[in-house]
Design a protein around this motif. Structure first.
Motif, short mmCIF file in Angstrom:
data_model
loop_
_atom_site.label_atom_id
_atom_site.label_comp_id
_atom_site.label_asym_id
_atom_site.label_seq_id
_atom_site.Cartn_x
_atom_site.Cartn_y
_atom_site.Cartn_z
N ARG A 104 -10.37 14.64 -47.05
CA ARG A 104 -10.93 15.55 -48.50
C ARG A 104 -10.25 15.29 -49.62
N GLY A 105 -8.54 15.19 -49.04
CA GLY A 105 -8.11 15.76 -50.54
C GLY A 105 -7.21 17.11 -50.72
N GLU A 106 -7.86 18.27 -50.54
CA GLU A 106 -7.61 19.41 -50.51
C GLU A 106 -6.31 19.74 -49.93
N LEU A 107 -5.82 19.68 -48.83
CA LEU A 107 -4.51 19.20 -48.51
C LEU A 107 -3.29 18.15 -48.15
N VAL A 108 -2.37 17.87 -48.74
CA VAL A 108 -1.38 17.07 -48.69
C VAL A 108 -0.34 17.16 -47.65
N GLU A 109 0.01 15.74 -46.68
CA GLU A 109 1.12 16.53 -46.19
C GLU A 109 2.60 15.82 -47.15
N PRO A 110 3.55 17.02 -47.10
CA PRO A 110 4.35 16.31 -48.38
C PRO A 110 5.85 14.70 -48.10
N PHE A 111 5.71 15.01 -46.37
CA PHE A 111 6.72 14.21 -45.79
C PHE A 111 6.24 12.86 -44.90
N GLY A 112 4.91 13.16 -45.32
CA GLY A 112 3.35 12.26 -44.22
C GLY A 112 3.88 12.59 -43.15
N PRO A 113 2.91 11.64 -42.25
CA PRO A 113 2.48 11.77 -40.59
C PRO A 113 3.82 11.73 -39.83
N ALA A 114 4.98 10.72 -40.51
CA ALA A 114 6.09 10.62 -39.20
C ALA A 114 6.85 11.66 -39.46
N PHE A 115 6.40 12.89 -40.06
CA PHE A 115 7.00 14.41 -39.89
C PHE A 115 6.89 14.95 -39.26
N ARG A 116 5.64 14.55 -38.53
CA ARG A 116 4.77 15.35 -37.38
C ARG A 116 5.32 15.94 -36.66
N THR A 117 5.26 16.88 -35.43
CA THR A 117 5.49 16.96 -34.12
C THR A 117 4.62 17.26 -33.29
N ARG A 118 4.92 17.54 -31.91
CA ARG A 118 3.76 17.41 -30.28
C ARG A 118 4.41 18.57 -30.46
N SER A 119 3.17 19.41 -29.75
CA SER A 119 3.26 20.89 -28.39
C SER A 119 2.76 20.21 -27.12
N PRO A 120 3.34 21.09 -26.72
CA PRO A 120 3.18 20.19 -24.82
C PRO A 120 2.01 21.21 -24.27
N TYR A 121 1.66 21.44 -25.33
CA TYR A 121 0.22 23.06 -25.07
C TYR A 121 -0.85 21.78 -24.78
N SER A 122 -1.58 22.08 -23.99
CA SER A 122 -3.10 21.10 -23.96
C SER A 122 -3.76 22.29 -23.58
N TYR A 123 -5.12 21.00 -23.99
CA TYR A 123 -6.77 22.37 -23.21
C TYR A 123 -7.52 21.92 -21.92
N TRP A 124 -8.10 22.61 -21.27
CA TRP A 124 -8.61 21.96 -19.84
C TRP A 124 -9.58 22.07 -19.97
N LEU A 125 -10.91 21.62 -19.50
CA LEU A 125 -12.21 21.38 -18.74
C LEU A 125 -12.19 21.78 -17.81
N ILE A 126 -12.14 22.78 -17.22
CA ILE A 126 -13.00 22.96 -15.56
C ILE A 126 -14.18 23.80 -15.31
N ILE A 127 -14.21 22.78 -14.34
CA ILE A 127 -15.78 23.33 -13.91
C ILE A 127 -15.74 23.52 -12.26
N ALA A 128 -16.56 24.76 -12.18
CA ALA A 128 -16.31 25.17 -10.89
C ALA A 128 -17.25 24.02 -10.08
N GLY A 129 -16.55 24.05 -8.57
CA GLY A 129 -18.06 22.57 -8.32
C GLY A 129 -19.06 23.71 -8.02
N SER A 130 -19.02 24.52 -7.91
CA SER A 130 -20.85 24.97 -7.37
C SER A 130 -21.91 25.15 -8.65
N LYS A 131 -20.37 24.95 -9.81
CA LYS A 131 -21.44 24.73 -11.02
C LYS A 131 -22.05 23.51 -11.57
N ARG A 132 -21.60 22.69 -11.48
CA ARG A 132 -21.18 20.91 -11.59
C ARG A 132 -22.60 20.24 -11.76
#
Length: 151
Positions: free
Chosen positions: A94-122
């Motif tokens: 929406r242009g309410e925020l900007v990245e001062p140095f652009g997307p090239a300066f983004r960093t990554r995280s090793p963290y993730s989200y996982w969706l795990i469903i118990a076999g008995s509940k699938r």
């Protein structure tokens, strides 16, 4: 991320320059004050180290308890924040925020989200509906932030 007004002021000379990461020494950095391990990857110290500026000290630090508060402070022009892209992609679009140095300066995280469903509940319909909704939200977020593949 920062307010577009802050970048306009920097470009016009009404505020200190903000052309390179080293210019952050002249600005206020908004930092999340959290002890969660995942927060280190959206900390200024981590980001500055990645940019080969580990000793940079900004004009001022403002410590806030939650990412939401950082984003609100950035929107109000009180400083520059680091935030998870999934939390600010709509404000960027929406242009309410900007990245001062652009997307090239983004960093990554090793963290993730996982969706795990118990076999008995699938086989439960409500579990399948919820899992489908979560997967659709994840796909929408990945598309919004420009990720094209799973890590």
């Amino acid at each position: 991320v920062a307010s577009p007004r802050l970048l306009e002021q920097a470009a016009s000379g009404a505020a200190p320059p903000l052309r390179t990461p080293a210019d952050l020494a002249l600005h206020t950095l908004l930092e999340e004050d959290s002890l969660q391990a995942s927060t280190q990857f959206v900390s200024w110290r981590h980001w500055l180290a990645v940019q080969a500026l580990p000793a940079l000290e900004p004009r001022r630090w403002i410590y806030l308890n939650f990412t939401y508060q950082q984003v609100q402070a950035a929107l109000a022009g009180q400083g520059i924040a680091l935030a998870r892209l999934a939390l600010v992609d709509e404000s960027l679009a929406r242009g309410e925020l900007v990245e001062p140095f652009g997307p090239a300066f983004r960093t990554r995280s090793p963290y993730s989200y996982w969706l795990i469903i118990a076999g008995s509940k699938r086989d439960r319909a409500e579990v399948q509906r919820f899992a489908s909704w979560v997967q659709a939200q994840g796909a929408s977020t990945r598309q919004a932030i420009g990720e094209t593949e799973f890590d």
